[in-house]
Design a protein around this motif. Structure first.
Motif, PDB file in Angstrom:
ATOM      1  N   ARG A  32       2.317   1.833  -3.426  1.00  0.00           N
ATOM      2  CA  ARG A  32       1.259   2.242  -4.346  1.00  0.00           C
ATOM      3  C   ARG A  32       0.834   3.695  -4.126  1.00  0.00           C
ATOM      4  O   ARG A  32       0.185   4.299  -4.975  1.00  0.00           O
ATOM      5  N   GLY A  33       1.206   4.271  -2.968  1.00  0.00           N
ATOM      6  CA  GLY A  33       0.813   5.643  -2.674  1.00  0.00           C
ATOM      7  C   GLY A  33      -0.458   5.751  -1.866  1.00  0.00           C
ATOM      8  O   GLY A  33      -1.050   6.829  -1.766  1.00  0.00           O
ATOM      9  N   ASP A  34      -0.881   4.637  -1.261  1.00  0.00           N
ATOM     10  CA  ASP A  34      -2.090   4.614  -0.445  1.00  0.00           C
ATOM     11  C   ASP A  34      -1.751   3.994   0.906  1.00  0.00           C
ATOM     12  O   ASP A  34      -2.247   2.923   1.270  1.00  0.00           O
ATOM     13  N   ARG A  84       0.832  -1.205   0.000  1.00  0.00           N
ATOM     14  CA  ARG A  84       0.000   0.000   0.000  1.00  0.00           C
ATOM     15  C   ARG A  84       0.867   1.256   0.000  1.00  0.00           C
ATOM     16  O   ARG A  84       0.554   2.246  -0.664  1.00  0.00           O
ATOM     17  N   PHE A  85       1.974   1.206   0.750  1.00  0.00           N
ATOM     18  CA  PHE A  85       2.879   2.351   0.807  1.00  0.00           C
ATOM     19  C   PHE A  85       3.494   2.633  -0.567  1.00  0.00           C
ATOM     20  O   PHE A  85       3.521   3.776  -1.038  1.00  0.00           O
ATOM     21  N   ILE A 121      10.940   6.372  -1.865  1.00  0.00           N
ATOM     22  CA  ILE A 121       9.549   6.264  -2.318  1.00  0.00           C
ATOM     23  C   ILE A 121       8.715   7.401  -1.751  1.00  0.00           C
ATOM     24  O   ILE A 121       7.931   8.047  -2.456  1.00  0.00           O
ATOM     25  N   LEU A 122       8.884   7.668  -0.460  1.00  0.00           N
ATOM     26  CA  LEU A 122       8.071   8.677   0.215  1.00  0.00           C
ATOM     27  C   LEU A 122       8.265  10.069  -0.388  1.00  0.00           C
ATOM     28  O   LEU A 122       7.298  10.794  -0.651  1.00  0.00           O
ATOM     29  N   GLY A 161       5.859  15.444  -1.180  1.00  0.00           N
ATOM     30  CA  GLY A 161       6.831  14.683  -1.961  1.00  0.00           C
ATOM     31  C   GLY A 161       7.277  15.482  -3.163  1.00  0.00           C
ATOM     32  O   GLY A 161       7.818  16.572  -3.037  1.00  0.00           O
ATOM     33  N   ASP A 162       7.037  14.939  -4.364  1.00  0.00           N
ATOM     34  CA  ASP A 162       7.351  15.626  -5.619  1.00  0.00           C
ATOM     35  C   ASP A 162       8.829  15.954  -5.765  1.00  0.00           C
ATOM     36  O   ASP A 162       9.193  16.913  -6.455  1.00  0.00           O
ATOM     37  N   SER A 178       9.404  10.868  -3.322  1.00  0.00           N
ATOM     38  CA  SER A 178       9.117  10.978  -4.759  1.00  0.00           C
ATOM     39  C   SER A 178       7.631  10.840  -5.073  1.00  0.00           C
ATOM     40  O   SER A 178       7.231  11.012  -6.232  1.00  0.00           O
ATOM     41  N   GLN A 179       6.809  10.551  -4.059  1.00  0.00           N
ATOM     42  CA  GLN A 179       5.384  10.397  -4.324  1.00  0.00           C
ATOM     43  C   GLN A 179       4.736  11.738  -4.660  1.00  0.00           C
ATOM     44  O   GLN A 179       5.191  12.798  -4.231  1.00  0.00           O
ATOM     45  N   LYS A 180       3.677  11.672  -5.430  1.00  0.00           N
ATOM     46  CA  LYS A 180       3.016  12.878  -5.911  1.00  0.00           C
ATOM     47  C   LYS A 180       2.341  13.625  -4.772  1.00  0.00           C
ATOM     48  O   LYS A 180       1.683  13.033  -3.930  1.00  0.00           O
TER      49      LYS A 180
END
Length: 323
Positions: free
Chosen positions: A213-215, A210-211, A257-258, A266-267, A260-262
């Protein structure tokens, strides 16, 4: 004699000409500053950073809270005006604890007391210290917290049976199995046996999925701490180039991952370096933010960080103390 120390320290500024230049710069900044001057804050003691270079590893604050070095934004400043400052993780941790205490008090009014079960196997001194700190922090927030210590010779079946009993205990909303485990015990099996709803370390395969995947259901704690330091200190990662040194499944990899997430938390454009990277310098010198997450002191040297970069070090290493 050996002591736990952060990865790298600066040195006092002994050059009289440099000290005079710094005093003059401080005077100009206090009077309004020159257009080309950076408004940044110094650490409590002069560092090599005052030579407009970042020290070789910003260190880790007391209690294991990460800290960093970087340009200071106009807010959250501390200390005298100079050419550098240290970001103290323990200050941000105190803010977060205050926020959590309010939330715990709200739960208490509804008759809910958060419960954390801590499991330690063996007598590793570092693990014992970490678990005690976690229990102390939980008690300070008003949690129910209990430590179960199993002997070094514990079998995997015995450990899994204990985890199963904690999964079914309604007093505990979170379970933490302290790593590393003694030889012969699989951390993957132990973490996978924890009820995914009680997996506070985000190490259950379902929570990792889930992490990624961004959820996320829960966030891995140390990567989340680094993210909070950056955001609360005025250094949002969005649009920045972040270089992470270290690819462990507990810090480096999930942090990449954290960040770079949208989204505004992050971003970042993330580069992940590790022990097989042939030359770190070309990567770290391009970075706006460098995070060092390795178990080897001196990995990051002053000439490997560009001027104005933010450095956060989450590695703690045992080094000889000549004193």
């Amino acid at each position: 004699m050996a002591r736990h120390r952060p990865c790298g320290h600066g040195h006092p500024v002994r050059d009289p000409a440099l000290r005079q230049e710094l005093r003059a710069r401080v005077h100009r900044l206090r009077r309004g500053g020159d257009p080309g001057e950076r408004h940044v804050r110094p650490p409590a003691r002069p560092h090599e950073l005052l030579r407009r270079r970042v020290p070789a590893g910003a260190g880790v604050g007391r209690g294991g809270a990460p800290r960093g070095v970087g340009r200071a934004p106009p807010t959250r400043s501390r200390g005298e005006v100079g050419v550098g400052r240290i970001l103290f993780g323990e200050e941000i941790a105190a803010e977060i604890r205050a926020e959590l205490q309010a939330r715990v008090a709200g739960l208490a009014r509804r008759g809910v007391v958060p419960g954390l079960a801590l499991v330690r196997v063996g007598d590793d001194p570092a693990s014992a210290s970490y678990v005690r700190q976690k229990e102390k922090a939980a008690h300070g927030l008003g949690f129910l917290s209990e430590i179960t210590v199993l002997p070094e010779r514990t079998t995997e079946d015995e450990l899994l049976a204990l985890i199963a009993s904690l999964n079914g205990d309604p007093r505990f909303h979170g379970i933490l199995v302290q790593l590393p485990l003694p030889p012969g015990l699989s951390p993957e099996r132990a973490c996978g046996a924890v009820d995914s709803r009680k997996d506070v370390d985000c190490l259950h395969p379902a929570n990792i999925g889930r992490f990624v995947r961004g959820d996320p259901y829960l966030l891995p704690c140390t990567p989340h701490a680094v993210q909070e330091i950056l955001l609360r200190s005025g250094y949002p990662p969005a649009g920045k180039h972040v270089v992470i040194v270290g690819r462990s499944p507990l810090v480096g990899r999930p942090l990449s991952i954290l960040l770079s997430q949208k989204g505004p938390r992050g971003d970042a454009t993330v580069t992940l370096c590790h022990s097989a990277t042939p030359d770190l310098g070309p990567f770290t010198r391009q970075a706006d933010i460098v995070v060092v997450a390795v178990g080897r002191p001196g990995t990051l040297q002053t000439d490997m960080v560009r001027e104005g970069a933010v450095v956060i070090d989450v590695g703690v290493n045992r080094v000889d103390d000549p004193a």
